[in-house]
Design a protein around this motif. Sequence first.
Motif, PDB file in Angstrom:
ATOM      1  N   GLY A 100      19.549 -41.288  10.417  1.00  0.00           N
ATOM      2  CA  GLY A 100      19.300 -40.456   9.254  1.00  0.00           C
ATOM      3  C   GLY A 100      20.273 -40.674   8.109  1.00  0.00           C
ATOM      4  O   GLY A 100      19.877 -40.648   6.940  1.00  0.00           O
ATOM      5  N   GLU A 101      21.532 -40.903   8.425  1.00  0.00           N
ATOM      6  CA  GLU A 101      22.519 -41.154   7.372  1.00  0.00           C
ATOM      7  C   GLU A 101      22.197 -42.440   6.623  1.00  0.00           C
ATOM      8  O   GLU A 101      22.283 -42.498   5.394  1.00  0.00           O
ATOM      9  N   GLU A 102      21.843 -43.479   7.378  1.00  0.00           N
ATOM     10  CA  GLU A 102      21.495 -44.749   6.743  1.00  0.00           C
ATOM     11  C   GLU A 102      20.258 -44.573   5.862  1.00  0.00           C
ATOM     12  O   GLU A 102      20.175 -45.141   4.769  1.00  0.00           O
ATOM     13  N   ALA A 103      19.301 -43.781   6.297  1.00  0.00           N
ATOM     14  CA  ALA A 103      18.086 -43.544   5.513  1.00  0.00           C
ATOM     15  C   ALA A 103      18.421 -42.918   4.167  1.00  0.00           C
ATOM     16  O   ALA A 103      17.969 -43.399   3.116  1.00  0.00           O
ATOM     17  N   LEU A 162      17.285 -51.677   0.069  1.00  0.00           N
ATOM     18  CA  LEU A 162      16.066 -51.015  -0.388  1.00  0.00           C
ATOM     19  C   LEU A 162      16.119 -50.962  -1.915  1.00  0.00           C
ATOM     20  O   LEU A 162      16.557 -49.977  -2.487  1.00  0.00           O
ATOM     21  N   PRO A 163      15.685 -52.054  -2.577  1.00  0.00           N
ATOM     22  CA  PRO A 163      15.869 -52.141  -4.023  1.00  0.00           C
ATOM     23  C   PRO A 163      14.940 -51.231  -4.828  1.00  0.00           C
ATOM     24  O   PRO A 163      15.203 -50.974  -5.978  1.00  0.00           O
ATOM     25  N   HIS A 164      13.875 -50.763  -4.223  1.00  0.00           N
ATOM     26  CA  HIS A 164      12.913 -49.944  -4.948  1.00  0.00           C
ATOM     27  C   HIS A 164      12.617 -48.676  -4.148  1.00  0.00           C
ATOM     28  O   HIS A 164      12.814 -48.632  -2.946  1.00  0.00           O
ATOM     29  N   ILE A 165      12.091 -47.700  -4.845  1.00  0.00           N
ATOM     30  CA  ILE A 165      11.623 -46.514  -4.143  1.00  0.00           C
ATOM     31  C   ILE A 165      10.439 -46.950  -3.283  1.00  0.00           C
ATOM     32  O   ILE A 165       9.530 -47.636  -3.763  1.00  0.00           O
ATOM     33  N   PRO A 166      10.416 -46.579  -2.009  1.00  0.00           N
ATOM     34  CA  PRO A 166       9.298 -47.014  -1.157  1.00  0.00           C
ATOM     35  C   PRO A 166       7.988 -46.333  -1.541  1.00  0.00           C
ATOM     36  O   PRO A 166       7.971 -45.274  -2.159  1.00  0.00           O
ATOM     37  N   ASP A 167       6.898 -46.968  -1.142  1.00  0.00           N
ATOM     38  CA  ASP A 167       5.566 -46.405  -1.361  1.00  0.00           C
ATOM     39  C   ASP A 167       5.200 -45.427  -0.260  1.00  0.00           C
ATOM     40  O   ASP A 167       4.397 -44.520  -0.473  1.00  0.00           O
ATOM     41  N   LEU A 168       5.772 -45.619   0.923  1.00  0.00           N
ATOM     42  CA  LEU A 168       5.456 -44.802   2.096  1.00  0.00           C
ATOM     43  C   LEU A 168       6.673 -44.764   3.008  1.00  0.00           C
ATOM     44  O   LEU A 168       7.350 -45.777   3.181  1.00  0.00           O
ATOM     45  N   ILE A 169       6.936 -43.585   3.594  1.00  0.00           N
ATOM     46  CA  ILE A 169       8.036 -43.448   4.545  1.00  0.00           C
ATOM     47  C   ILE A 169       7.467 -43.048   5.899  1.00  0.00           C
ATOM     48  O   ILE A 169       6.685 -42.093   5.985  1.00  0.00           O
ATOM     49  N   LEU A 170       7.832 -43.788   6.932  1.00  0.00           N
ATOM     50  CA  LEU A 170       7.516 -43.438   8.318  1.00  0.00           C
ATOM     51  C   LEU A 170       8.812 -42.913   8.921  1.00  0.00           C
ATOM     52  O   LEU A 170       9.794 -43.646   9.017  1.00  0.00           O
ATOM     53  N   LEU A 171       8.824 -41.636   9.320  1.00  0.00           N
ATOM     54  CA  LEU A 171      10.056 -40.959   9.689  1.00  0.00           C
ATOM     55  C   LEU A 171      10.004 -40.403  11.104  1.00  0.00           C
ATOM     56  O   LEU A 171       9.137 -39.581  11.417  1.00  0.00           O
ATOM     57  N   ASP A 172      10.942 -40.842  11.931  1.00  0.00           N
ATOM     58  CA  ASP A 172      11.136 -40.240  13.248  1.00  0.00           C
ATOM     59  C   ASP A 172      11.957 -38.973  13.053  1.00  0.00           C
ATOM     60  O   ASP A 172      12.762 -38.881  12.130  1.00  0.00           O
ATOM     61  N   LEU A 173      11.759 -37.988  13.900  1.00  0.00           N
ATOM     62  CA  LEU A 173      12.524 -36.740  13.788  1.00  0.00           C
ATOM     63  C   LEU A 173      13.837 -36.793  14.552  1.00  0.00           C
ATOM     64  O   LEU A 173      14.850 -36.282  14.090  1.00  0.00           O
ATOM     65  N   ASN A 174      13.825 -37.377  15.728  1.00  0.00           N
ATOM     66  CA  ASN A 174      14.998 -37.365  16.599  1.00  0.00           C
ATOM     67  C   ASN A 174      15.845 -38.602  16.332  1.00  0.00           C
ATOM     68  O   ASN A 174      15.659 -39.645  16.948  1.00  0.00           O
ATOM     69  N   LEU A 175      16.773 -38.445  15.382  1.00  0.00           N
ATOM     70  CA  LEU A 175      17.598 -39.564  14.935  1.00  0.00           C
ATOM     71  C   LEU A 175      19.078 -39.272  15.162  1.00  0.00           C
ATOM     72  O   LEU A 175      19.493 -38.116  15.092  1.00  0.00           O
ATOM     73  N   PRO A 176      19.866 -40.324  15.366  1.00  0.00           N
ATOM     74  CA  PRO A 176      21.320 -40.118  15.433  1.00  0.00           C
ATOM     75  C   PRO A 176      21.903 -39.893  14.033  1.00  0.00           C
ATOM     76  O   PRO A 176      21.272 -40.210  13.028  1.00  0.00           O
ATOM     77  N   LYS A 177      23.099 -39.364  14.012  1.00  0.00           N
ATOM     78  CA  LYS A 177      23.920 -39.129  12.821  1.00  0.00           C
ATOM     79  C   LYS A 177      23.377 -38.045  11.895  1.00  0.00           C
ATOM     80  O   LYS A 177      24.111 -37.172  11.487  1.00  0.00           O
ATOM     81  N   LYS A 178      22.123 -38.123  11.517  1.00  0.00           N
ATOM     82  CA  LYS A 178      21.491 -37.097  10.691  1.00  0.00           C
ATOM     83  C   LYS A 178      20.057 -36.970  11.179  1.00  0.00           C
ATOM     84  O   LYS A 178      19.311 -37.936  11.196  1.00  0.00           O
ATOM     85  N   ASP A 179      19.710 -35.774  11.576  1.00  0.00           N
ATOM     86  CA  ASP A 179      18.397 -35.505  12.146  1.00  0.00           C
ATOM     87  C   ASP A 179      17.282 -35.796  11.136  1.00  0.00           C
ATOM     88  O   ASP A 179      17.445 -35.567   9.932  1.00  0.00           O
ATOM     89  N   ARG A 218      14.641 -34.173  10.638  1.00  0.00           N
ATOM     90  CA  ARG A 218      14.207 -32.938   9.984  1.00  0.00           C
ATOM     91  C   ARG A 218      15.008 -32.723   8.698  1.00  0.00           C
ATOM     92  O   ARG A 218      14.459 -32.324   7.671  1.00  0.00           O
ATOM     93  N   ASP A 219      16.314 -33.001   8.767  1.00  0.00           N
ATOM     94  CA  ASP A 219      17.175 -32.876   7.587  1.00  0.00           C
ATOM     95  C   ASP A 219      16.865 -33.960   6.556  1.00  0.00           C
ATOM     96  O   ASP A 219      16.920 -33.716   5.347  1.00  0.00           O
ATOM     97  N   VAL A 220      16.541 -35.152   7.026  1.00  0.00           N
ATOM     98  CA  VAL A 220      16.166 -36.242   6.120  1.00  0.00           C
ATOM     99  C   VAL A 220      14.905 -35.848   5.348  1.00  0.00           C
ATOM    100  O   VAL A 220      14.836 -36.027   4.125  1.00  0.00           O
ATOM    101  N   LEU A 221      13.918 -35.297   6.034  1.00  0.00           N
ATOM    102  CA  LEU A 221      12.682 -34.858   5.385  1.00  0.00           C
ATOM    103  C   LEU A 221      12.991 -33.838   4.288  1.00  0.00           C
ATOM    104  O   LEU A 221      12.470 -33.937   3.172  1.00  0.00           O
ATOM    105  N   ILE A 222      13.817 -32.860   4.599  1.00  0.00           N
ATOM    106  CA  ILE A 222      14.169 -31.829   3.612  1.00  0.00           C
ATOM    107  C   ILE A 222      14.839 -32.460   2.394  1.00  0.00           C
ATOM    108  O   ILE A 222      14.499 -32.135   1.246  1.00  0.00           O
ATOM    109  N   GLU A 223      15.760 -33.392   2.623  1.00  0.00           N
ATOM    110  CA  GLU A 223      16.446 -34.044   1.496  1.00  0.00           C
ATOM    111  C   GLU A 223      15.474 -34.845   0.636  1.00  0.00           C
ATOM    112  O   GLU A 223      15.559 -34.826  -0.592  1.00  0.00           O
ATOM    113  N   ILE A 224      14.555 -35.546   1.271  1.00  0.00           N
ATOM    114  CA  ILE A 224      13.575 -36.336   0.515  1.00  0.00           C
ATOM    115  C   ILE A 224      12.708 -35.416  -0.334  1.00  0.00           C
ATOM    116  O   ILE A 224      12.513 -35.645  -1.531  1.00  0.00           O
TER     117      ILE A 224
END
Length: 147
Positions: free
Chosen positions: A43-46, A58-75, A77-83
């Motif tokens: 999640g932190e790297e994301a 990641l030079p551009h904003i992506p067109d689509l994000i595929l996101l796992d919920l159970n991630l190390p470093k930053k969950d 769920r938190d990544v989704l909220i930040e996005i």
Amino acid sequence: MNINISKPVNVFLVEDNPGDVRLIQEVFKEAKINNVLHIARDGEEAIHMLNPEGNPKLPHIPDLILLDLNLPKKDGRDVLIEIKNNERLKCIPVVVLTSSNREEDLIESYKNNANCYISKPTELNKLIQVIKNIGEFWLDIVKLPPR
């Protein structure tokens, strides 16, 4: 499936399982989906890669994000909220692709504006079909916001 998009679609995969990463890469390649797949393994790297001053991988904003919920470093769920709370990123479709079958995760993901929630099947052939369906639906049928 043979998706003929003249310009490659930037897909951002946030997944810590190397087997799932390889499988998604292979299925997209086999399905001839014209994409550039960027990968964050936690999640932190994301979040770092989505930051304009972040990693140049990641030079551009992506067109689509595929996101796992159970991630190390930053969950995830938190990544989704930040996005979804980031003005620059919130229009990017986020497909939650997770092994979680918990109803709380499903409800929380949609409350936090996930565009789709998919539980990964445990059977390989079903998982392959799900990944192909994601590619077909999100990269061929759906009209994505311009970048």
